[in-house]
Design an enzyme around this catalytic site. Structure first.
Site, PDB file in Angstrom:
ATOM      1  N   GLY A 183     -87.969 -33.396 -68.313  1.00  0.00           N
ATOM      2  CA  GLY A 183     -89.387 -33.762 -68.295  1.00  0.00           C
ATOM      3  C   GLY A 183     -89.698 -35.233 -68.485  1.00  0.00           C
ATOM      4  O   GLY A 183     -90.798 -35.574 -68.917  1.00  0.00           O
ATOM      5  N   ASN A 222     -94.434 -34.195 -55.078  1.00  0.00           N
ATOM      6  CA  ASN A 222     -93.082 -34.106 -55.643  1.00  0.00           C
ATOM      7  C   ASN A 222     -92.481 -35.508 -55.796  1.00  0.00           C
ATOM      8  O   ASN A 222     -92.803 -36.420 -55.037  1.00  0.00           O
ATOM      9  CB  ASN A 222     -92.203 -33.287 -54.687  1.00  0.00           C
ATOM     10  CG  ASN A 222     -90.781 -33.110 -55.198  1.00  0.00           C
ATOM     11  OD1 ASN A 222     -90.561 -32.790 -56.371  1.00  0.00           O
ATOM     12  ND2 ASN A 222     -89.803 -33.331 -54.331  1.00  0.00           N
ATOM     13  N   HIS A 233     -88.761 -37.351 -55.704  1.00  0.00           N
ATOM     14  CA  HIS A 233     -87.384 -37.091 -55.275  1.00  0.00           C
ATOM     15  C   HIS A 233     -86.535 -38.353 -55.488  1.00  0.00           C
ATOM     16  O   HIS A 233     -86.954 -39.447 -55.101  1.00  0.00           O
ATOM     17  CB  HIS A 233     -87.365 -36.685 -53.800  1.00  0.00           C
ATOM     18  CG  HIS A 233     -85.993 -36.356 -53.313  1.00  0.00           C
ATOM     19  ND1 HIS A 233     -85.353 -35.172 -53.642  1.00  0.00           N
ATOM     20  CD2 HIS A 233     -85.114 -37.042 -52.549  1.00  0.00           C
ATOM     21  CE1 HIS A 233     -84.157 -35.159 -53.095  1.00  0.00           C
ATOM     22  NE2 HIS A 233     -83.979 -36.283 -52.433  1.00  0.00           N
TER      23      HIS A 233
HETATM   24  C1  GRF Z   1     -85.735 -36.533 -61.351  1.00  0.00           C
HETATM   25  O1  GRF Z   1     -84.649 -37.310 -60.953  1.00  0.00           O
HETATM   26  C2  GRF Z   1     -86.589 -36.154 -60.172  1.00  0.00           C
HETATM   27  O2  GRF Z   1     -86.631 -37.134 -59.184  1.00  0.00           O
HETATM   28  C3  GRF Z   1     -85.889 -34.926 -59.643  1.00  0.00           C
HETATM   29  O3  GRF Z   1     -85.454 -34.236 -60.788  1.00  0.00           O
HETATM   30  C4  GRF Z   1     -85.294 -35.163 -61.863  1.00  0.00           C
HETATM   31  C5  GRF Z   1     -86.146 -34.666 -62.977  1.00  0.00           C
HETATM   32  O4  GRF Z   1     -86.021 -35.432 -64.147  1.00  0.00           O
HETATM   33  N1  GRF Z   1     -86.774 -34.155 -58.793  1.00  0.00           N
HETATM   34  P1  GRF Z   1     -87.053 -35.233 -65.342  1.00  0.00           P
HETATM   35  O5  GRF Z   1     -87.025 -33.757 -65.704  1.00  0.00           O
HETATM   36  O6  GRF Z   1     -88.407 -35.647 -64.856  1.00  0.00           O
HETATM   37  O7  GRF Z   1     -86.548 -36.098 -66.446  1.00  0.00           O
END
Ligand code: GRF
Length: 202
Positions: free
Chosen positions: A13, A109, A111
């Site tokens: 998160g 989203n 990514h």
């Molecule tokens: C991030 O690298 C995001 O880009 C990908 O999953 C990861 C999530 O990290 N979709 P977090 O849970 O927000 O720390």
């Protein structure tokens, strides 16, 4: 008018935190993270939500007969919060058609690669193993495909000598925490218009 945001998560998160911090510091105004929904019981993201007084809900996909039934329950939960924007912040599932249709161009989203390269899981390692010299991150609207929707913001980082997939991922994550709140701000200010697969700033 306040835009209610729902954040879907599966893990630590940190991107959720970047949104919460931007709202609390006043850099994004007229928004509220109203609910955080996780498909993983022990996701630290749920704890982060609770610490900020945000409703934190675990919906167990395994307690439904299929994906459709699970997503019906997610939709029902979203329906209780008058949601104007859904953020996928490390949500490790592909969102189904019904949710996308119910919230068309209202799901964003983050990514960890420069789309359309390196879609799907472990994008930072995919990029590293491919030997790219530049990678980065992408914030995009979500459509029916996997990591295919209209692109809102991208940011590059270099791949440096001595990097590992982890050091590269950390460098990318810093940029994620910048562009995710930036995109949310543009969205809530009504500055993003989707034309075909292109996002136009208005
Ligand atoms: C991030 O690298 C995001 O880009 C990908 O999953 C990861 C999530 O990290 N979709 P977090 O849970 O927000 O720390």
């Amino acid at each position: 008018m306040t835009t209610n945001i729902a954040v879907l998560v599966s893990g630590r998160g940190s991107n959720l935190q970047s949104i919460i911090d931007s709202i609390e510091s006043g850099s994004i105004r007229d928004v509220k993270v109203s609910v955080v929904i996780s498909d993983v019981k022990n996701a630290f993201a749920l704890e982060r939500a609770r610490r900020h007084g945000i409703d934190a809900i675990f919906i167990d996909p395994r307690s439904f007969v299929d994906k459709k039934a699970y997503e019906q329950d997610v939709l029902k939960t979203l329906g209780q919060y008058d949601i104007g924007l859904i953020l996928l912040a490390g949500y490790m599932r592909i969102v189904g058609r019904e949710v996308i249709e119910a919230y068309r161009n209202k799901i964003i989203n983050i990514h960890p690669a420069l789309l359309p390269s390196f879609k799907g899981l472990h994008a930072q390692k995919q990029a590293f193993d491919y030997g790219v010299r530049v990678s980065g991150c992408t914030v995009h609207f979500v459509d029916e495909g996997m990591d295919t929707g209209p692109i809102i913001i991208q940011k590059c980082v270099p791949v440096l000598e001595g990097d590992t997939p982890d050091t590269l991922a950390a460098r990318i994550l810093e940029k994620e925490h910048q562009i995710f709140p930036e995109a949310v701000k543009l969205f809530v200010e009504g500055k993003l218009k989707v034309e075909g697969r292109v996002v136009v700033r208005t």
